[in-house]
Design an enzyme around this catalytic site. Structure first.
Site, mmCIF file in Angstrom:
data_model
loop_
_atom_site.group_PDB
_atom_site.id
_atom_site.type_symbol
_atom_site.label_atom_id
_atom_site.label_comp_id
_atom_site.label_asym_id
_atom_site.label_seq_id
_atom_site.Cartn_x
_atom_site.Cartn_y
_atom_site.Cartn_z
ATOM 1 N N HIS A 61 53.017 76.875 40.686
ATOM 2 C CA HIS A 61 52.438 77.207 41.870
ATOM 3 C C HIS A 61 50.930 76.626 42.066
ATOM 4 O O HIS A 61 50.013 77.253 41.580
ATOM 5 C CB HIS A 61 52.246 78.727 42.184
ATOM 6 C CG HIS A 61 51.891 78.738 43.728
ATOM 7 N ND1 HIS A 61 52.875 79.833 44.393
ATOM 8 C CD2 HIS A 61 51.285 78.245 44.647
ATOM 9 C CE1 HIS A 61 52.437 79.921 45.777
ATOM 10 N NE2 HIS A 61 51.580 78.999 45.774
ATOM 11 N N HIS A 63 48.079 74.025 44.216
ATOM 12 C CA HIS A 63 47.740 73.148 45.169
ATOM 13 C C HIS A 63 47.006 72.028 44.836
ATOM 14 O O HIS A 63 45.558 72.372 44.411
ATOM 15 C CB HIS A 63 46.939 74.243 46.292
ATOM 16 C CG HIS A 63 48.036 75.232 46.857
ATOM 17 N ND1 HIS A 63 48.907 74.864 47.862
ATOM 18 C CD2 HIS A 63 48.174 76.307 46.699
ATOM 19 C CE1 HIS A 63 49.794 75.941 48.211
ATOM 20 N NE2 HIS A 63 48.967 76.920 47.329
ATOM 21 N N LEU A 64 47.284 71.017 44.761
ATOM 22 C CA LEU A 64 46.485 69.714 44.069
ATOM 23 C C LEU A 64 45.808 69.127 45.204
ATOM 24 O O LEU A 64 44.848 68.366 45.161
ATOM 25 C CB LEU A 64 47.385 68.898 43.472
ATOM 26 C CG LEU A 64 47.790 69.210 42.049
ATOM 27 C CD1 LEU A 64 48.657 68.097 41.399
ATOM 28 C CD2 LEU A 64 46.701 69.402 41.253
ATOM 29 N N ARG A 65 46.110 69.322 46.651
ATOM 30 C CA ARG A 65 45.531 69.019 47.693
ATOM 31 C C ARG A 65 45.289 67.514 48.252
ATOM 32 O O ARG A 65 45.074 67.196 49.269
ATOM 33 C CB ARG A 65 43.807 69.545 47.728
ATOM 34 C CG ARG A 65 43.554 70.907 47.488
ATOM 35 C CD ARG A 65 44.189 71.718 48.652
ATOM 36 N NE ARG A 65 43.699 73.235 48.530
ATOM 37 C CZ ARG A 65 44.348 74.250 49.115
ATOM 38 N NH1 ARG A 65 45.434 73.936 49.820
ATOM 39 N NH2 ARG A 65 43.831 75.517 48.881
ATOM 40 N N ASN A 95 51.833 71.744 51.057
ATOM 41 C CA ASN A 95 51.085 71.739 52.255
ATOM 42 C C ASN A 95 49.865 71.140 52.310
ATOM 43 O O ASN A 95 48.556 71.392 52.316
ATOM 44 C CB ASN A 95 50.562 73.341 52.475
ATOM 45 C CG ASN A 95 49.731 74.022 51.344
ATOM 46 O OD1 ASN A 95 49.883 73.389 50.159
ATOM 47 N ND2 ASN A 95 49.081 75.069 51.580
ATOM 48 N N HIS A 180 57.165 82.150 50.305
ATOM 49 C CA HIS A 180 55.880 82.938 50.512
ATOM 50 C C HIS A 180 56.266 84.003 51.667
ATOM 51 O O HIS A 180 56.564 83.855 52.710
ATOM 52 C CB HIS A 180 54.880 81.911 51.216
ATOM 53 C CG HIS A 180 53.594 82.551 51.788
ATOM 54 N ND1 HIS A 180 52.500 82.156 51.307
ATOM 55 C CD2 HIS A 180 53.470 83.423 52.805
ATOM 56 C CE1 HIS A 180 51.609 82.739 52.108
ATOM 57 N NE2 HIS A 180 52.038 83.694 52.943
ATOM 58 N N ASN A 279 45.531 84.906 49.947
ATOM 59 C CA ASN A 279 46.725 85.357 50.889
ATOM 60 C C ASN A 279 48.047 85.141 49.642
ATOM 61 O O ASN A 279 48.313 84.117 49.331
ATOM 62 C CB ASN A 279 46.946 84.539 51.936
ATOM 63 C CG ASN A 279 48.183 85.300 52.793
ATOM 64 O OD1 ASN A 279 48.517 86.328 52.499
ATOM 65 N ND2 ASN A 279 48.509 84.669 53.748
ATOM 66 N N ASP A 306 48.794 79.824 41.722
ATOM 67 C CA ASP A 306 48.250 79.791 43.268
ATOM 68 C C ASP A 306 46.971 79.078 43.261
ATOM 69 O O ASP A 306 46.168 79.504 44.077
ATOM 70 C CB ASP A 306 48.329 81.227 43.873
ATOM 71 C CG ASP A 306 48.439 80.867 45.557
ATOM 72 O OD1 ASP A 306 48.487 79.704 45.983
ATOM 73 O OD2 ASP A 306 48.403 81.845 46.233
ATOM 74 N N HIS A 310 39.067 75.256 47.442
ATOM 75 C CA HIS A 310 38.427 74.980 48.926
ATOM 76 C C HIS A 310 36.948 74.556 48.506
ATOM 77 O O HIS A 310 36.176 74.980 47.605
ATOM 78 C CB HIS A 310 38.383 76.470 49.796
ATOM 79 C CG HIS A 310 39.690 76.757 50.200
ATOM 80 N ND1 HIS A 310 40.280 75.941 51.103
ATOM 81 C CD2 HIS A 310 40.616 77.707 49.891
ATOM 82 C CE1 HIS A 310 41.588 76.561 51.213
ATOM 83 N NE2 HIS A 310 41.642 77.410 50.457
#
Lengths: 445, 315
Positions: A61, A63-65, A95, A180, A279, A306, A310
């Site tokens: 899980h 997020h590599l963006r 996402n 999720h 979240n 996760d 940011h």
């Protein structure tokens, strides 16, 4: 791609190994594990004496963006953070901007990972087109391009009919749907867990029931379809109970927890630090203890980060306004070692199982084992050492452990027989270039 | 209880939660001294001469903003009022940037009202100026609780052992949270009453009694504090209609008879007449609602004075 990792304590739960031995990698593949191995002349050797040698960590899980949110993270910086934390494989959530809901996006991610990534990257495809929760994405095409699972993570699939279809369709492809679990109506406007601390702070909370409702729904849909469900970032006592019951009935349900839900509670939010906003939110102590209990009894299959970078500008605002998510790749092993192994809740081998072997099995990935013939993915970790998290390899720094010193130090990370992280070499380099590097860092932050 | 403390420990007033009972008494005692200033023909003392106070109001306010401004002027401070509308906030400037820019003009204190909990703390951690929380979301509104306590003490002579019932929209109220902190620290007995849909989770852990009946809350009360139904924050799912709310939780003279003799009725304002309180009660003999407003100025003068005093000692 030939490498000898010598004299370490090899801990590989996939083969029940825990002893001092050498690991020989040839052509990127594990050739042998055993004492006193001899490598051919000139083969690079890592001295692992005093360290543990484990199959490289696998994150289900991340997020590599990239594409689209490169100001937060890129495939390059995200994988660099991964190897610094002992990870050799990461699964990239869908996402991005645009989301990974069509073959060209998957292909772009795979190509960029080959070009600039420093560990293995496995894309996760979107369940629904545009992550909009309306119609199925072209899952077979995405699977063909390299997606290893499907998820609209970041938000739930609210439409039960669509979730049923996703589980059914993914069954044909032999891959899990990663869910999720959140009831959007109960979560409306919420920024933290609903409980004593949300009341004290006057902030809008989401009750644990929201996660439990959707987890239960999806387990019923697994029963209906026979599809594989992997519950992402499970955080509540009730959701653990639901998964435990599903497993006892033999349903194909797996789940993961994050290091932060194991280590922290909503009490910490009193600082209003936006590095504590994610979240699902940090829950109360009783939920945290239920998660640790579920780790001990095997209900929880995997620990996943996760990792959600940011940009500092996005997080340097009022708690209500900050985006959800924290980074985790670099700190995950250290945090879990402190919370689970140092506290004697579980043994080191179980932690390796949760962070490497079992995650690899859930998504059917190479790695997660040092059996001869498997991928030459290895982490060398000094569990008696420590790491100060003053700065991060990730492009972002939204971590609650920023500035903290935690136990263990990832000494080296090897991906396919190639050393991709070498803390000793970095330290030497750092000493040489310290004044310059320090200056550059201040300027950037 | 008379104060033993002689100064506040912090440069800021972020909430009642961080104050000791001695500090609370110190503020109330100091306020008593300042009340008389507002009764003089020349309503001004030179205490804060040369000090700049910025009133940073990012959310609508009448009473609190005016009260702070009057308190500042009666202490001879230079005041500057800043509101979100008509400022760079409308152009997308962040709170931190706004505050740092204001700080560059070297104010001594910033009074902030903001809809997001924790924003005063964010500024306090960042800026050398004294930060006074004038209400942050549903978190705290410390000067309101202080002026409420001042009014109770003035009318009933004490806080300890007094039965205070707070009735209304508990979930969205910053006033109630500050009041619970203050009243429990000062050993008053606090009862909360509202429909369950307006009662936040686990609030009993703050040391209060929770009931869901107005009559039960009024029984034996020395102080009846009505909270505004925050119409702008209600979804349609918290209670069916204003009519039903008034019928179940609206305070009328008949229902008030259940309270102890000599009980006082308070409201932090603004009131919704005919929703949480009938005009007969609001304008009736038990009401101290306008005294609260008068006392607000004295209490805020005390807070400003004490925080400035802390400053002077530090430098």
């Amino acid at each position: 791609m030939n490498l000898l990792i010598a004299n370490g304590r090899v801990v590989d739960p996939s083969q029940n190994i825990d002893r001092v031995a050498d690991v020989l990698i040839e052509d990127g593949i594990v050739a042998k594990v055993g004492p006193g191995l001899k490598a051919a002349k000139g083969v690079e050797t890592i001295d692992a004496s005093g360290c543990v040698v484990v199959p490289g960590l696998v994150d289900l899980h991340t997020h590599l963006r990239e594409p689209g949110q490169e100001h937060k993270e890129t495939i390059r910086t995200g994988t660099t953070a991964a190897v610094a934390g002992g990870y050799t494989s990461v699964c990239a959530m869908a996402n991005t901007t645009p989301p990974n809901d069509e073959r060209p996006v998957t292909e772009m991610i795979v190509a960029e990972a080959q070009r600039n990534g420093v560990c293995r990257v496995y894309p996760i495809g979107a369940v629904s087109k545009g992550l909009a929760g309306g119609e199925l994405a072209e899952m077979a095409d995405l699977r063909g391009a390299g997606c290893v699972a499907f998820s609209d993570d970041g938000k739930p699939v609210t439409n039960s009919k669509l979730m049923r279809a996703a589980l059914d369709y993914a069954r044909m492809l032999g891959v899990p749907v990663v869910a999720h679990e959140e009831d959007c109506h109960l979560a409306e406007g919420a920024v933290m867990h609903e409980g004593y601390y949300s009341t004290l702070l006057g902030m809008k909370g989401v009750p644990a029931a929201g996660e439990e409702i959707l987890t239960s729904r999806d387990i019923h849909l697994v029963e209906l379809t026979g599809g594989k469900l992997h519950v992402a970032h499970l955080s509540t006592h009730g959701a653990v109970e639901a998964v435990r019951r599903a497993k006892s009935r033999g349903l194909p349900v797996t789940c993961e927890v994050t290091p932060h839900h194991l280590a922290l509670t909503d009490e910490a939010v009193q600082s209003f630090s936006t590095s504590l906003k994610m979240n699902p939110p940090l829950r109360s102590e009783s939920h945290r203890l239920a998660l640790i209990e579920a780790i001990k009894d095997g209900t929880i299959d995997a620990i996943a980060t996760d990792h959600a970078p940011h940009h500092p500008d996005e997080k340097r605002v009022e708690f209500d306004l900050a985006p959800f998510g924290i980074i985790g790749l670099e700190t995950a092993f250290a945090v879990c070692y402190e919370i689970l192994v140092k506290s004697k809740a579980i043994k080191l081998a179980q932690l390796v199982d949760l962070m490497s072997c079992r995650p690899a099995k859930i998504f059917n990935l190479p790695g997660g084992t040092l059996k001869p013939g498997s991928a030459g993915d290895v982490a060398v970790i000094d569990v008696d050492g420590s790491t100060e998290f003053a700065s991060f390899r990730s492009r972002s720094m939204n971590s609650p452990w920023r500035g903290r010193t935690l136990p263990t130090r990832v000494v080296a990370t090897v991906v396919g027989g190639v050393v991709r992280h070498d803390a000793r070499a970095d330290a030497k380099e750092g000493e040489k270039a310290r004044p310059k590097a320090a200056k550059a860092r201040t300027a950037r932050r | 209880m008379r104060s033993q403390a002689t100064a506040l420990r912090s440069k800021d007033l972020l909430g009642i939660e961080q104050l000791t009972p001695e500090e609370i008494s110190l503020i109330l005692d100091t306020a008593e001294g300042f009340r008389e200033v507002s009764e003089r023909p020349i309503k001004k003392v030179p205490t804060l001469r040369g000090q700049l106070v910025i009133n940073l109001f990012m959310e609508a306010s009448t009473r609190t903003r005016v009260s702070f401004e009057i308190a500042e002027k009666r202490l001879s401070a230079d005041t500057l009022n800043f509101s979100a509308s008509g400022s760079s906030v409308e152009k997308g400037e962040t709170l931190i940037d706004t505050a740092e820019n204001l700080m560059a003009m070297q104010p001594d204190m910033i009074v902030i009202r903001h809809k997001h909990p924790g924003s005063p703390k964010m500024l306090a951690d960042l800026l050398p100026a004294s930060i006074i929380n004038a209400g942050d979301g549903a978190h705290e509104h410390p000067t309101q609780a202080l002026l409420d306590a001042f009014t109770i003490r003035e009318r009933l002579g004490r806080l300890s052992g007094v039965n205070v019932s707070i009735i209304g929209d508990i979930a969205h109220s910053r006033v109630v949270r500050s009041n619970i902190h203050l009243l429990t620290k000062m050993k008053a007995n606090v009862t909360l009453a509202s429909p369950p849909t307006l009662m936040p989770a686990e609030i009993e852990k703050m040391g209060v009694r929770v009931v869901h009946s107005l009559d039960e809350a009024l029984e034996g009360a020395d102080v009846v504090m009505m909270l505004r139904i925050q119409l702008e924050r209600q979804s349609k799912m918290t209670f069916p209609s204003l009519r039903e709310y008034f019928n179940t939780f609206g305070l009328t003279p008949e229902r008030l008879r259940r309270a102890n003799g000599g009980a006082i009725v308070m409201h932090p304002g603004p009131m919704n007449r005919g929703v949480e309180i009938s005009s007969d009660v609001a304008d009736g003999p038990c009401s101290v609602i306008l005294d609260q407003v008068t006392n607000g100025v004295a209490v805020r003068m005390a807070v400003l004075y004490l925080l400035a005093g802390g400053h002077l000692q530090e430098s």
